[in-house]
Design an enzyme around this catalytic site. Structure first.
Site, short mmCIF file in Angstrom:
data_model
loop_
_atom_site.label_atom_id
_atom_site.label_comp_id
_atom_site.label_asym_id
_atom_site.label_seq_id
_atom_site.Cartn_x
_atom_site.Cartn_y
_atom_site.Cartn_z
N HIS A 169 22.03 13.49 -36.26
CA HIS A 169 20.83 12.48 -35.84
C HIS A 169 21.26 11.07 -35.82
O HIS A 169 20.81 10.39 -35.13
CB HIS A 169 19.90 12.54 -37.31
CG HIS A 169 19.09 13.74 -37.19
ND1 HIS A 169 17.87 13.58 -36.68
CD2 HIS A 169 19.21 15.05 -37.56
CE1 HIS A 169 17.11 14.61 -36.83
NE2 HIS A 169 17.93 15.66 -37.53
N HIS A 204 19.51 23.11 -28.80
CA HIS A 204 18.71 23.11 -27.56
C HIS A 204 18.66 21.50 -27.14
O HIS A 204 18.81 20.63 -27.93
CB HIS A 204 17.11 23.58 -28.24
CG HIS A 204 16.11 23.01 -27.20
ND1 HIS A 204 15.21 21.89 -27.67
CD2 HIS A 204 15.53 23.42 -25.99
CE1 HIS A 204 14.54 21.42 -26.79
NE2 HIS A 204 14.67 22.27 -25.84
N ASN A 250 16.47 19.47 -23.47
CA ASN A 250 16.03 19.54 -22.30
C ASN A 250 15.63 18.21 -21.91
O ASN A 250 15.13 17.51 -22.71
CB ASN A 250 14.66 20.56 -22.14
CG ASN A 250 13.77 20.09 -22.68
OD1 ASN A 250 12.72 19.40 -22.06
ND2 ASN A 250 13.42 20.62 -24.10
N THR A 251 15.55 17.69 -20.81
CA THR A 251 15.07 16.43 -20.21
C THR A 251 14.28 16.77 -19.00
O THR A 251 14.91 17.63 -18.07
CB THR A 251 15.92 15.45 -19.86
OG1 THR A 251 17.02 15.83 -19.37
CG2 THR A 251 16.34 14.85 -21.50
N ARG A 252 13.43 16.18 -18.55
CA ARG A 252 12.41 16.54 -17.63
C ARG A 252 11.48 15.32 -16.97
O ARG A 252 11.25 14.38 -17.89
CB ARG A 252 11.41 17.81 -17.68
CG ARG A 252 10.45 17.55 -18.73
CD ARG A 252 10.02 18.86 -19.16
NE ARG A 252 8.86 18.63 -20.43
CZ ARG A 252 9.27 18.44 -21.74
NH1 ARG A 252 10.55 18.76 -21.99
NH2 ARG A 252 8.32 18.31 -22.63
N HIS A 283 23.95 29.50 -28.20
CA HIS A 283 24.23 30.38 -29.47
C HIS A 283 25.55 30.70 -29.68
O HIS A 283 26.39 31.19 -28.73
CB HIS A 283 23.32 31.83 -29.15
CG HIS A 283 21.70 31.68 -29.12
ND1 HIS A 283 20.88 31.22 -30.07
CD2 HIS A 283 20.93 31.84 -28.01
CE1 HIS A 283 19.64 31.12 -29.49
NE2 HIS A 283 19.59 31.37 -28.25
N HIS A 341 3.74 30.10 -38.90
CA HIS A 341 3.48 31.32 -39.74
C HIS A 341 4.54 31.85 -40.49
O HIS A 341 4.54 32.75 -41.29
CB HIS A 341 3.43 32.61 -38.56
CG HIS A 341 4.80 32.64 -37.53
ND1 HIS A 341 5.15 32.11 -36.75
CD2 HIS A 341 5.56 33.79 -37.71
CE1 HIS A 341 6.24 32.64 -35.98
NE2 HIS A 341 6.55 33.50 -36.81
#
Length: 296
Positions: free
Chosen positions: A166, A132, A134-136, A122, A196
């Site tokens: 992109h 954001h 992540n890799t896992r 942020h 929502h």
């Protein structure tokens, strides 16, 4: 399958840890370089590093990791770069969720191992987008897979930033499979949608999960590629925007967008749900939340 995969688990965990180290160093270098803006007179931000532990049912070793958080810097208002390597037994809710996704054998043998890196940034300047990544890798006695991705979350959108971000991701994905970028971009558009609110939380990126083509080395190589794509994609955008002047109205827009980001992470994000359900350090799991947010 367990013995065959021990060396592969070690390779994956070590690579995720090395990626964490590289990103932390790059972000601290950005803090050193930041010489303009209302926070330029501050000392350059530095990460506070804390070990984390996963709670186990029997009180034994269930792994852990490193939580690295930089707060109140010249460029970053809050950024966390976490690495983890955990193991144990899946709870009933996690078993049901994985079985629903088609993961075989988790009810018969719910043992698991997982390692990865998770990052959320942020920014101080509202013109600089939040991000954001992540890799896992995830392993059970009957299955293994990779997952991850990265997405850009600007509060003030610039089409050329979106195209650049992109473009870098596509270039890296195309090195492995020409179908990966369009497929994983579409998955990100679907995954990072806030039902929502009836809108996406950002301008997308790539997202993939349950990646198991049967070729562990190829799938690991692609997962590494996604990790390598992150810094050139994000830094390219950040360098464009970090010195732009901003107003209180821009800041208000930023804080309201952070509220949207927080809603998504608390209600829908798979990683948040899994981390809390499996006993990982709550502060590390909730590292993604912004330091300040606002709702209209």
């Amino acid at each position: 399958m367990s013995q065959d995969f021990d060396a592969r688990k070690d390779r994956a965990a070590a690579w995720f840890r090395a990626l964490r180290d590289k990103i932390v160093a790059a972000f601290e270098a950005l803090e050193d370089e930041q010489a303009t803006g209302p926070f330029a007179a501050l000392p350059p931000g530095r990460f506070e590093v804390s070990p984390t532990k996963r709670a186990s049912d029997d009180g034994g070793d269930a792994g852990g990791g490193l939580m690295s958080v930089l707060r109140g810097g010249r460029l970053f208002e809050k950024v966390g770069v976490n690495w983890s390597q955990v193991h144990g037994t899946l709870g009933e809710a996690a078993q049901q969720a994985m079985a629903a996704r088609g993961v075989p054998g988790v009810a018969e043998d719910p043992r698991f191992w997982a390692s990865g890196i998770s990052l959320v940034a942020h920014m101080q300047n509202p013109h600089c987008p939040a991000v954001h990544m992540n890799t896992r890798m995830f392993w059970t006695p009957s299955a293994w897979w990779f997952g991850g991705g990265t997405d850009l979350n600007p509060c003030l959108e610039y089409p050329d930033d979106t195209a650049f971000f992109h473009g870098v991701l596509k270039e890296h994905c195309d090195r492995h499979n020409l179908d990966y970028y369009p497929g994983f971009k579409a998955w990100a558009d679907e995954y990072f949608f806030v039902p929502h609110r009836g809108r996406a939380r950002g301008v997308g990126g790539v997202f993939f999960d349950d990646l198991n083509t049967g070729d562990w080395d190829a799938d690991f190589a692609f997962t590494q590629e996604v990790g390598r794509a992150f810094l050139p994609a994000f830094l390219g955008v950040t360098h464009r925007r970090r010195d732009m002047p901003w107003t209180e109205a821009d800041r208000d827009t930023q804080l309201i967008h952070r509220g949207l980001y927080a809603e998504y992470n608390l209600v829908y994000d798979r990683g948040t749900k899994f981390g809390l359900a499996t006993g990982h350090d709550a502060n590390a799991v909730l590292m993604s939340l912004p330091p300040i947010a606002k709702w209209p």
